[in-house]
Design an enzyme around this catalytic site. Structure first.
Site, short mmCIF file in Angstrom:
data_model
loop_
_atom_site.label_atom_id
_atom_site.label_comp_id
_atom_site.label_asym_id
_atom_site.label_seq_id
_atom_site.Cartn_x
_atom_site.Cartn_y
_atom_site.Cartn_z
N LEU A 6 21.37 -56.12 34.14
CA LEU A 6 20.04 -55.52 34.06
C LEU A 6 19.12 -56.23 35.03
O LEU A 6 18.91 -57.44 34.92
CB LEU A 6 19.49 -55.61 32.63
CG LEU A 6 20.27 -54.88 31.55
CD1 LEU A 6 19.48 -54.89 30.24
CD2 LEU A 6 20.58 -53.44 31.95
N GLY A 9 13.80 -56.56 38.95
CA GLY A 9 13.09 -56.67 40.22
C GLY A 9 12.49 -58.04 40.42
O GLY A 9 11.79 -58.30 41.40
N GLY A 10 12.78 -58.96 39.50
CA GLY A 10 12.26 -60.31 39.57
C GLY A 10 13.31 -61.33 39.94
O GLY A 10 14.48 -61.00 40.16
N SER A 13 16.45 -62.24 36.99
CA SER A 13 17.57 -61.29 36.87
C SER A 13 18.36 -61.21 38.18
O SER A 13 19.58 -61.05 38.16
CB SER A 13 17.06 -59.91 36.46
OG SER A 13 16.16 -59.37 37.41
N CYS A 92 13.00 -53.99 20.94
CA CYS A 92 13.50 -53.46 22.21
C CYS A 92 14.92 -53.95 22.52
O CYS A 92 15.76 -53.18 22.98
CB CYS A 92 12.55 -53.86 23.34
SG CYS A 92 13.09 -53.33 24.98
N GLY A 116 18.75 -61.67 32.33
CA GLY A 116 18.14 -62.96 32.67
C GLY A 116 17.53 -63.67 31.48
O GLY A 116 16.69 -64.56 31.66
N CYS A 191 5.82 -56.68 27.71
CA CYS A 191 5.90 -56.02 29.02
C CYS A 191 4.86 -54.92 29.21
O CYS A 191 4.38 -54.71 30.32
CB CYS A 191 7.31 -55.47 29.25
SG CYS A 191 7.76 -54.09 28.16
#
Length: 342
Positions: A6, A9-10, A13, A92, A116, A191
């Protein structure tokens, strides 16, 4: 081994994917659209795509926004309306990341799914458990209490044995382009909360509705700005007539739009209960360590299971317990499960 990763975009991860690639695994990148503006999704997907191109792996984008809204976001709003302090991340994880996303990964032929998260997986007597991360200051095992053994067996947490402070230098050395990525600074742990949870609530419900403040004797001693703006333990934002010492929120009556306040010692809890229990199959009544808030220090307590309800008796007074938060049970650094405080 084929593993789905997963990607948010950071940095965390992306480095998780890199470390697994270095170990020789076949990877599939997955970006989850859960709750953000399309502008943010576009940026995060672009960043995730750069990581995948660097690693030479494919990227899939899964849109779970409708599922997330009904199962997590709407529940978050409803909980505050009921005077609770919810924990959306704990919802979640089992439903989205290690529910829908894991199911999709398995359909792709993946054996496991990686994230992550700062946590570890440990096998004891051929049963998989969540174990706290090496970096206790960033440990996220608290949010994973509702995962079943069969799910845990399919998880990989590449960062669990590392310290948060070491990740960025390692990642930039391995993947230099990460230092040039545009991103959004997240100010909250949740988030979908961009500024404050109150601003999020204002989009859906009437938050600024003045009410009265009562003491533990039921006497009206002041006013507040709307019960949803307060959580257990808060000591600011309400007016008390002639107050000479600090007052803390010790109770919330959502139906009457009232706050109950007291002194710091009135926040002390000696016992509590939790519903929606999710405990290991071999759980037995006994002494364990408890967390009733994410940032709380683990407290010793006797934990028992009575008619599907977790009952806790603390060894020492525990302060600031809020309904709706996750109650999590540990044996040393091994997660045994938990429930929702009632």
């Amino acid at each position: 081994m084929k593993i789905a990763v997963l990607l948010s975009g950071g940095v965390d991860s992306s480095y998780s994917a890199y470390s697994l690639k270095e170990q020789g695994h076949e990877l599939v990148g997955i970006y989850l659209k859960l709750h953000a503006s399309e502008k943010k999704h576009d940026l995060y997907i672009k960043n995730a795509q750069k990581a995948c191109e660097f690693l030479g792996i494919p990227l899939e984008v899964l849109d779970f926004q409708k599922d997330f809204k009904s199962a997590v976001y709407d529940e978050f709003i409803s909980a505050y309306e009921e005077g609770q302090t919810p924990n959306p991340c704990a919802l979640c994880n089992p439903l989205m990341k290690f529910g829908l996303a894991l199911d999709h990964a398995l359909k792709l032929g993946c054996e496991k799914i990686a994230t992550g998260h700062y946590a570890r997986v440990k096998e004891i007597d051929k049963v998989s458990y969540i174990q706290e991360a090496v970096d206790k200051t960033k440990d996220q095992s608290y949010f994973l209490y509702a995962l079943e053994h069969e799910v845990i067996a399919k998880l990989v947490f590449p960062l669990g044995d590392l310290l948060k402070k070491d990740i960025k230098p390692l990642a930039l050395n391995a993947m230099p382009f990460l230092g040039t990525l545009e991103t959004y600074k997240e100010s909250q742990e949740i988030c979908f909360v961009e500024k404050s949870y109150i601003d999020t609530l204002k989009k859906h419900v009437e938050v600024e509705k003045e009410g009265v403040v009562k003491n533990l004797q039921g006497e009206v001693i002041g006013t507040h700005k709307g019960y949803m703006q307060y959580t257990i333990g808060k000591r600011k934002g309400f007016n008390i007539k002639g107050a000479l010492e600090p007052h803390f929120v010790v109770g919330i009556d959502a139906k009457k739009n009232e706050l109950i306040v007291g002194k710091k010692e009135d926040l002390a809890t000696h016992s509590l209960k939790a519903k929606n229990k999710s405990l290991t199959k071999d759980f037995k009544d006994g002494e364990y360590f408890i967390k009733a808030r994410y940032r709380s220090v683990p407290a010793k307590a006797f934990v028992s299971l009575r008619d599907e309800v977790i009952e806790v008796e603390f060894e020492e007074p525990f302060y600031g317990v809020a309904k709706g938060q996750a109650l999590v049970v540990y044996k040393d650094d091994i997660l045994l499960g938990g429930g929702v405080i009632v």
